[in-house]
Structures are given as C-alpha cells and as structure tokens.
Scaffold this active site. Structure first.
Site, PDB file in Angstrom:
ATOM      1  N   THR A  87      27.920 -59.187  -3.990  1.00 15.54           N
ATOM      2  CA  THR A  87      26.475 -59.370  -4.162  1.00 15.54           C
ATOM      3  C   THR A  87      25.884 -58.027  -4.558  1.00 15.54           C
ATOM      4  OG1 THR A  87      26.357 -61.175  -2.568  1.00 15.54           O
ATOM      5  CG2 THR A  87      24.321 -60.006  -3.034  1.00 15.54           C
TER       6      THR A  87
ATOM      7  N   LYS B  50      21.471 -65.720  -6.559  1.00 25.32           N
ATOM      8  CA  LYS B  50      21.838 -65.305  -5.204  1.00 25.32           C
ATOM      9  C   LYS B  50      20.692 -64.562  -4.522  1.00 25.32           C
ATOM     10  CE  LYS B  50      24.301 -64.275  -1.558  1.00 25.32           C
ATOM     11  NZ  LYS B  50      25.519 -63.460  -1.550  1.00 25.32           N
TER      12      LYS B  50
ATOM     13  N   LYS C 147      20.677 -55.612   3.232  1.00 25.32           N
ATOM     14  CA  LYS C 147      21.136 -55.140   1.920  1.00 25.32           C
ATOM     15  C   LYS C 147      20.694 -56.095   0.813  1.00 25.32           C
ATOM     16  CE  LYS C 147      25.010 -55.543  -1.045  1.00 25.32           C
ATOM     17  NZ  LYS C 147      26.231 -56.348  -1.224  1.00 25.32           N
TER      18      LYS C 147
END
Length: 292
Positions: free
Chosen positions: A94, A169, A244
């Site tokens: 990611t 995402k 994050k």
C-alpha cells in the site's frame, strides 16, 4: 505452474506466498528480516539469498513492502535489472498513487510489465485466500495476473490504469477509518447512556448503521467473538498501519484539493493512537482513546 518470486514475507506476504505454493506454483521468496526467512523456509517456500536471486528466473514478481520508498529503491537498485525481460511485476504494497505510477514507469522503462494490486482483508484474509485486490494497470497485464490473484483473493477488481488500484485502496481505507471511529464513538455513548453492548449491537447491526466496522470488527468484546476486541486488540490490522494509510489519504486529499473533513479528522485521531499503544494494537482499539 508459474515461477513466482515473492518479496516481503511478513504477516501478509507469507500466507499469500503459502497459498501460491499450495496451488502448485513454484515460489522463491526473500525478505530482509531473518525471522521471516526462517518462517518461509519452514512453510516450504524456496528461500533466495537476495531479491535479485529470487527474481532472476521468475515469470512473475510479487512485492509486499512496508512503504513506497522501499518499492522504488528495490526496483531501481536490483529487481528490474535482475529480472528477465517481460517479467510481470505485481506490486501489492500500500503506497501513494504517485509512487505506484513511478514504479510502473520504472518497470516499463526496464522492459517489464507492471500492475499495482494493493489488498484489503488483513492477515485473516491473507491466510484464507479471501483478500480483495484493487488493481491498476493495462487490460492485458490484469488478465495475465488474474489467475494468481484468484488464488490469493476472493474479490479482484480492475480499477483502471496505473495507480488506480492504489487510489481505490486509499479511498476504501479512509471510509473504513471513519466508520470504525463512528462505531467506537457510538459504543462509548451507549455505555454512558446505560446501554448494554449486545443490545446496541443487535439494533445497529440490523438497522441503517450496519457496517463492516461493526459486524466484523466490533470494537467491544462479546457481540462478534472473532473480532480483535476479544483478543485484547491483537491485530488484525494494526493502528500504525491505519495511520500510515491515512497519511497516504491525506496526501491525496491535499494533492487534489478535496474537501474531506472527516478524512482529515480520522488521520489526526489515528496518528495520535498510533503514537501510543495503537502502534501494535488493532485499529479497532481506538475505542480506548475515545473512552479517555
């Protein structure tokens, strides 16, 4: 049988690689962490001495790294040069959308194929082979990757061109963070009003407030026995990782001048949570921050 190099054999990468081995594919793995290498060897994965060695004869390279800087560095310093021409790179970390597009450009310039394919579903989904993959890349490269993705995941969506898997995402995780906070706040409010946890769950899970953050990741022990709340908030998906990902969402919000006030607030709350006990606890444990 496909010869796959799998780089990044941590909590997510190892079970994903194991599922490929179980399906009959030849997997050569590598990780910088000795314990991960040891676990991979015990799981029947052929362990290489370096990333370059792992990708040398691979048809497909899957990467699952902590951050975009690690992806770009690995591509530039060894992986793209060591791989055979035309190798398909599946980047499942990611990372930021612009980093995904930079990695795509590097791969193409080196004569390879590339898709970004971040995942959702956590360790449980990785182990069960039920991850969701959000894919960015060409139609042909998506089609080439699909048979392998279907081994590791249950739902695979082609979101568009390079970087758009990462775009999906970051949007998904912003929704997840906001809803997890809302569910936690509702339970804390319910507690202070005298509501039993089970009663509130029974109402909301069958009403308009129903969502994954409630029915799968319920932040209080009891109503959902498999939720992290019943394991003292052992992740799951750690608060540090959510922080994050929300940092990536904030970056995208600012780059696109999007008025996303809930996303910004979620990023602030999870950054504070991850700075303390949330660094290693499940992200649903943010309820402890809300209780104060």
């Amino acid at each position: 049988m496909t010869h796959v190099a799998f780089l990044g054999l941590g909590h997510m990468g190892l079970p994903m690689a194991k599922n490929l081995v179980a399906a009959g594919h030849e997997v050569h793995g590598f990780d910088l962490v000795p314990a991960a290498i040891e676990a991979a060897g015990a799981a029947g994965i052929s362990v290489a001495a370096s990333g370059a060695e792992a990708v040398a004869d691979a048809e497909v390279v899957v990467t699952m790294f902590p951050a975009g800087k690690h992806v770009i560095e690995a591509y530039r310093t060894e992986l793209l040069e060591a791989a055979r021409p035309g190798t398909l790179f599946i980047e499942s970390s990611t990372i930021a959308v612009d980093e995904a597009r930079a990695a795509h450009a590097l791969a193409l310039a080196a004569g390879h194929r590339h898709i970004d394919a971040p995942v959702s579903g956590g360790v449980v989904g990785a182990e069960a082979g039920t991850l969701a993959f959000m894919v960015g890349g060409s139609d042909d490269d998506f089609a080439a990757a699909l048979p392998l993705l279907e081994i590791m995941g249950k739902r695979i969506v082609h979101c568009g061109g390079p970087g758009l898997g990462q775009a999906a995402k970051v949007c998904n995780n912003m929704v997840l963070a906001v809803s997890q906070i809302a569910v936690a706040e509702a339970f804390v409010l319910g507690e202070r009003l005298g509501l039993e946890h089970q009663a509130l769950f029974d109402v909301v899970s069958q009403a308009s407030g129903q969502c994954w953050a409630l029915t799968t990741n319920c932040p209080v022990p009891g109503p959902v026995p498999t939720s992290p709340a019943n394991r003292d908030y052992q992740p799951g998906f750690a608060g540090a990782l959510m922080a994050k990902d929300l940092g990536l969402a904030l970056q995208a919000i600012e780059q696109t001048s999007t008025d996303a006030r809930m996303g910004r607030l979620a990023q602030e709350l999870y950054a504070a949570y991850a700075a303390g006990e949330g660094a290693t606890r499940d992200f649903s444990g943010i309820i402890t921050e809300i209780r104060g």
